[in-house]
Design a protein around this motif. Structure first.
Motif, PDB file in Angstrom:
ATOM      1  N   GLU A 103       0.840  -1.207   0.000  1.00 26.57           N
ATOM      2  CA  GLU A 103       0.000   0.000   0.000  1.00 26.57           C
ATOM      3  C   GLU A 103       0.873   1.256   0.000  1.00 26.57           C
ATOM      4  O   GLU A 103       0.568   2.236  -0.677  1.00 26.57           O
ATOM      5  CB  GLU A 103      -0.932  -0.005   1.208  1.00 26.57           C
ATOM      6  CG  GLU A 103      -1.818   1.211   1.333  1.00 26.57           C
ATOM      7  CD  GLU A 103      -2.791   1.397   0.175  1.00 26.57           C
ATOM      8  OE1 GLU A 103      -3.237   2.542  -0.032  1.00 26.57           O
ATOM      9  OE2 GLU A 103      -3.100   0.424  -0.522  1.00 26.57           O
ATOM     10  N   ARG A 106       2.080   1.758  -3.495  1.00 28.60           N
ATOM     11  CA  ARG A 106       0.997   2.270  -4.334  1.00 28.60           C
ATOM     12  C   ARG A 106       0.790   3.765  -4.101  1.00 28.60           C
ATOM     13  O   ARG A 106       0.657   4.540  -5.048  1.00 28.60           O
ATOM     14  CB  ARG A 106      -0.302   1.510  -4.049  1.00 28.60           C
ATOM     15  CG  ARG A 106      -1.447   1.878  -5.009  1.00 28.60           C
ATOM     16  CD  ARG A 106      -2.780   1.349  -4.534  1.00 28.60           C
ATOM     17  NE  ARG A 106      -3.218   1.985  -3.309  1.00 28.60           N
ATOM     18  CZ  ARG A 106      -3.772   3.214  -3.230  1.00 28.60           C
ATOM     19  NH1 ARG A 106      -3.951   3.938  -4.304  1.00 28.60           N
ATOM     20  NH2 ARG A 106      -4.143   3.719  -2.068  1.00 28.60           N
ATOM     21  N   ARG A 107       0.789   4.171  -2.838  1.00 29.39           N
ATOM     22  CA  ARG A 107       0.589   5.599  -2.521  1.00 29.39           C
ATOM     23  C   ARG A 107       1.705   6.453  -3.102  1.00 29.39           C
ATOM     24  O   ARG A 107       1.446   7.533  -3.644  1.00 29.39           O
ATOM     25  CB  ARG A 107       0.515   5.795  -1.010  1.00 29.39           C
ATOM     26  CG  ARG A 107      -0.785   5.371  -0.424  1.00 29.39           C
ATOM     27  CD  ARG A 107      -0.842   5.692   1.042  1.00 29.39           C
ATOM     28  NE  ARG A 107      -2.079   5.202   1.603  1.00 29.39           N
ATOM     29  CZ  ARG A 107      -2.264   4.949   2.866  1.00 29.39           C
ATOM     30  NH1 ARG A 107      -1.287   5.143   3.737  1.00 29.39           N
ATOM     31  NH2 ARG A 107      -3.426   4.517   3.310  1.00 29.39           N
ATOM     32  N   ALA A 109       3.506   5.794  -5.712  1.00 28.12           N
ATOM     33  CA  ALA A 109       3.335   5.840  -7.170  1.00 28.12           C
ATOM     34  C   ALA A 109       2.215   6.806  -7.564  1.00 28.12           C
ATOM     35  O   ALA A 109       2.357   7.584  -8.516  1.00 28.12           O
ATOM     36  CB  ALA A 109       3.048   4.441  -7.707  1.00 28.12           C
ATOM     37  N   VAL A 110       1.117   6.781  -6.831  1.00 31.47           N
ATOM     38  CA  VAL A 110       0.000   7.697  -7.116  1.00 31.47           C
ATOM     39  C   VAL A 110       0.440   9.140  -6.877  1.00 31.47           C
ATOM     40  O   VAL A 110       0.157  10.033  -7.696  1.00 31.47           O
ATOM     41  CB  VAL A 110      -1.236   7.342  -6.253  1.00 31.47           C
ATOM     42  CG1 VAL A 110      -2.284   8.443  -6.313  1.00 31.47           C
ATOM     43  CG2 VAL A 110      -1.828   6.018  -6.710  1.00 31.47           C
ATOM     44  N   ASN A 111       1.147   9.388  -5.786  1.00 36.46           N
ATOM     45  CA  ASN A 111       1.631  10.746  -5.511  1.00 36.46           C
ATOM     46  C   ASN A 111       2.587  11.213  -6.599  1.00 36.46           C
ATOM     47  O   ASN A 111       2.538  12.369  -7.031  1.00 36.46           O
ATOM     48  CB  ASN A 111       2.305  10.808  -4.144  1.00 36.46           C
ATOM     49  CG  ASN A 111       1.315  10.690  -3.013  1.00 36.46           C
ATOM     50  OD1 ASN A 111       0.114  10.912  -3.193  1.00 36.46           O
ATOM     51  ND2 ASN A 111       1.798  10.310  -1.841  1.00 36.46           N
ATOM     52  N   TYR A 113       2.659  10.148  -9.709  1.00 35.94           N
ATOM     53  CA  TYR A 113       1.856  10.349 -10.921  1.00 35.94           C
ATOM     54  C   TYR A 113       1.128  11.693 -10.862  1.00 35.94           C
ATOM     55  O   TYR A 113       1.127  12.447 -11.833  1.00 35.94           O
ATOM     56  CB  TYR A 113       0.861   9.204 -11.075  1.00 35.94           C
ATOM     57  CG  TYR A 113      -0.060   9.376 -12.250  1.00 35.94           C
ATOM     58  CD1 TYR A 113       0.355   9.042 -13.531  1.00 35.94           C
ATOM     59  CD2 TYR A 113      -1.347   9.882 -12.079  1.00 35.94           C
ATOM     60  CE1 TYR A 113      -0.487   9.199 -14.615  1.00 35.94           C
ATOM     61  CE2 TYR A 113      -2.193  10.046 -13.160  1.00 35.94           C
ATOM     62  CZ  TYR A 113      -1.757   9.708 -14.423  1.00 35.94           C
ATOM     63  OH  TYR A 113      -2.596   9.876 -15.491  1.00 35.94           O
ATOM     64  N   CYS A 114       0.513  11.980  -9.715  1.00 33.26           N
ATOM     65  CA  CYS A 114      -0.231  13.240  -9.563  1.00 33.26           C
ATOM     66  C   CYS A 114       0.709  14.435  -9.635  1.00 33.26           C
ATOM     67  O   CYS A 114       0.368  15.455 -10.243  1.00 33.26           O
ATOM     68  CB  CYS A 114      -1.012  13.250  -8.257  1.00 33.26           C
ATOM     69  SG  CYS A 114      -2.373  12.067  -8.241  1.00 33.26           S
ATOM     70  N   SER A 117       1.734  14.900 -13.293  1.00 35.12           N
ATOM     71  CA  SER A 117       0.655  15.383 -14.157  1.00 35.12           C
ATOM     72  C   SER A 117       0.352  16.855 -13.893  1.00 35.12           C
ATOM     73  O   SER A 117      -0.111  17.555 -14.786  1.00 35.12           O
ATOM     74  CB  SER A 117      -0.602  14.532 -13.984  1.00 35.12           C
ATOM     75  OG  SER A 117      -1.113  14.663 -12.680  1.00 35.12           O
TER      76      SER A 117
END
Length: 126
Positions: A103, A106-107, A109-111, A113-114, A117
């Motif tokens: 987890e 994953r967090r 990677a999401v951070n 990515y955000c 972007s």
């Protein structure tokens, strides 16, 4: 053949399923292999606990294993049905540490990515 022996040779007519009203003492027990019975008997005769604790001397415990690929492999290769209640508890703890680790990945990677972007809006479109 007498009536009792013929009944013992007949298969059960209905499956035995645990019901909410039955106590654990009324439920059928799992059969133990001859090796397990022999181990438990030797433990009883020598006065040692019924639980096999020598496995702890064979290497790092799963609960002490760093989360990652090696812990995932060890968890996947474990025979959960063969674990004692204590070992099963430690297995669950190790699995939870792996979940928490994944987890966190994953967090991050999401951070990432955000953040990418927002700084480069064209890069988010595939």
């Amino acid at each position: 053949m007498d009536d009792q022996s013929s009944r013992l040779q007949q298969p059960l007519q209905r499956p035995i399923r645990p019901s909410a009203g039955r106590s654990p003492c009324e439920l059928p027990l799992k059969a133990l292999s001859p090796g397990v019975v022999e181990f438990l008997f030797r433990q009883l005769v020598t006065g040692r606990p019924a639980e096999d604790t020598e496995w702890r001397d064979e290497g790092i415990l799963m609960t002490q294993q760093e989360p990652g690929a090696e812990l995932a492999r060890r968890l996947a290769e474990s025979d959960v049905d063969a674990l004692t209640p204590t070992e099963l508890f430690e297995y669950v703890r190790a699995a939870q540490s792996l979940v928490d680790w994944a987890e966190g990945l994953r967090r991050r990677a999401v951070n990432s990515y955000c953040a990418n972007s927002q700084t480069n809006p064209g890069a988010a479109a595939f």
